[in-house]
Scaffold this motif. Structure first.
Motif, PDB file in Angstrom:
ATOM      1  N   TYR A   2      27.044  -4.685 -31.401  1.00 60.53           N
ATOM      2  CA  TYR A   2      26.783  -4.805 -29.966  1.00 60.53           C
ATOM      3  C   TYR A   2      25.646  -3.866 -29.583  1.00 60.53           C
ATOM      4  O   TYR A   2      25.594  -2.717 -30.031  1.00 60.53           O
ATOM      5  CB  TYR A   2      28.048  -4.427 -29.189  1.00 60.53           C
ATOM      6  N   GLY A   3      24.734  -4.362 -28.763  1.00 57.81           N
ATOM      7  CA  GLY A   3      23.656  -3.530 -28.238  1.00 57.81           C
ATOM      8  C   GLY A   3      23.352  -3.868 -26.798  1.00 57.81           C
ATOM      9  O   GLY A   3      23.465  -5.036 -26.384  1.00 57.81           O
ATOM     10  N   LYS A   4      22.962  -2.868 -26.028  1.00 57.93           N
ATOM     11  CA  LYS A   4      22.631  -3.063 -24.611  1.00 57.93           C
ATOM     12  C   LYS A   4      21.432  -2.186 -24.268  1.00 57.93           C
ATOM     13  O   LYS A   4      21.413  -0.996 -24.579  1.00 57.93           O
ATOM     14  CB  LYS A   4      23.820  -2.676 -23.736  1.00 57.93           C
ATOM     15  N   PHE A   5      20.433  -2.800 -23.620  1.00 58.17           N
ATOM     16  CA  PHE A   5      19.240  -2.075 -23.179  1.00 58.17           C
ATOM     17  C   PHE A   5      19.051  -2.335 -21.693  1.00 58.17           C
ATOM     18  O   PHE A   5      19.032  -3.484 -21.260  1.00 58.17           O
ATOM     19  CB  PHE A   5      18.009  -2.538 -23.960  1.00 58.17           C
ATOM     20  N   VAL A   6      18.946  -1.266 -20.925  1.00 59.43           N
ATOM     21  CA  VAL A   6      18.737  -1.357 -19.478  1.00 59.43           C
ATOM     22  C   VAL A   6      17.399  -0.722 -19.154  1.00 59.43           C
ATOM     23  O   VAL A   6      17.136   0.428 -19.533  1.00 59.43           O
ATOM     24  CB  VAL A   6      19.867  -0.637 -18.702  1.00 59.43           C
ATOM     25  N   TYR A   7      16.551  -1.479 -18.459  1.00 57.79           N
ATOM     26  CA  TYR A   7      15.250  -0.975 -18.010  1.00 57.79           C
ATOM     27  C   TYR A   7      15.248  -0.998 -16.489  1.00 57.79           C
ATOM     28  O   TYR A   7      15.615  -2.004 -15.886  1.00 57.79           O
ATOM     29  CB  TYR A   7      14.125  -1.848 -18.577  1.00 57.79           C
TER      30      TYR A   7
END
Length: 120
Positions: A42-47
């Motif tokens: 699982y991976g999550k990137f927030v910009y």
């Protein structure tokens, strides 16, 4: 008196121009996370700024019951008025995830890398 008013007006105008340009100089903040278990990557990137192409890629390694190891990757790309990209992948039959890390991209430029995570 006319010169003083012009000078005050000029200073006020300069402060408005300078203050307005400072706001656009700040980079949007971002965060990245990765979670690797034996059965899921699982991976999550927030910009912090919408209107960009946001991508998260999780690079992982896995092993089957015969001890054969392989690596792979899974990614998610979002466009438009979003600020988050999330990816999740279940393990293949007979394989267990060992570890991995995530990388976040904005408009094709690497912006964040997570520390490695290991399955428990």
């Amino acid at each position: 008196m006319g010169k003083i008013k012009k000078m005050v007006l000029g200073i006020a105008l300069a402060m408005c121009v300078f203050g307005g340009s400072v706001g656009t100089c700040y980079a949007a903040s971002s965060s990245i996370e990765v979670n690797i278990s034996a059965t899921r990557a699982y991976g999550k990137f927030v910009y912090g700024e919408a209107g960009h192409r946001i991508k998260v890629t999780v690079y992982y390694s896995e092993e089957n019951s015969d001890g054969i190891m392989r690596s792979g990757e899974v990614s998610d790309t979002q466009f438009g008025n979003v600020t988050t990209a999330v990816v999740s992948k279940s393990n293949a039959d007979g394989y267990q995830y060992l570890g991995g890390y995530a990388v976040g991209y904005v408009d094709g430029i690497e912006m964040a890398v997570s520390p490695p995570a290991y399955a428990q």
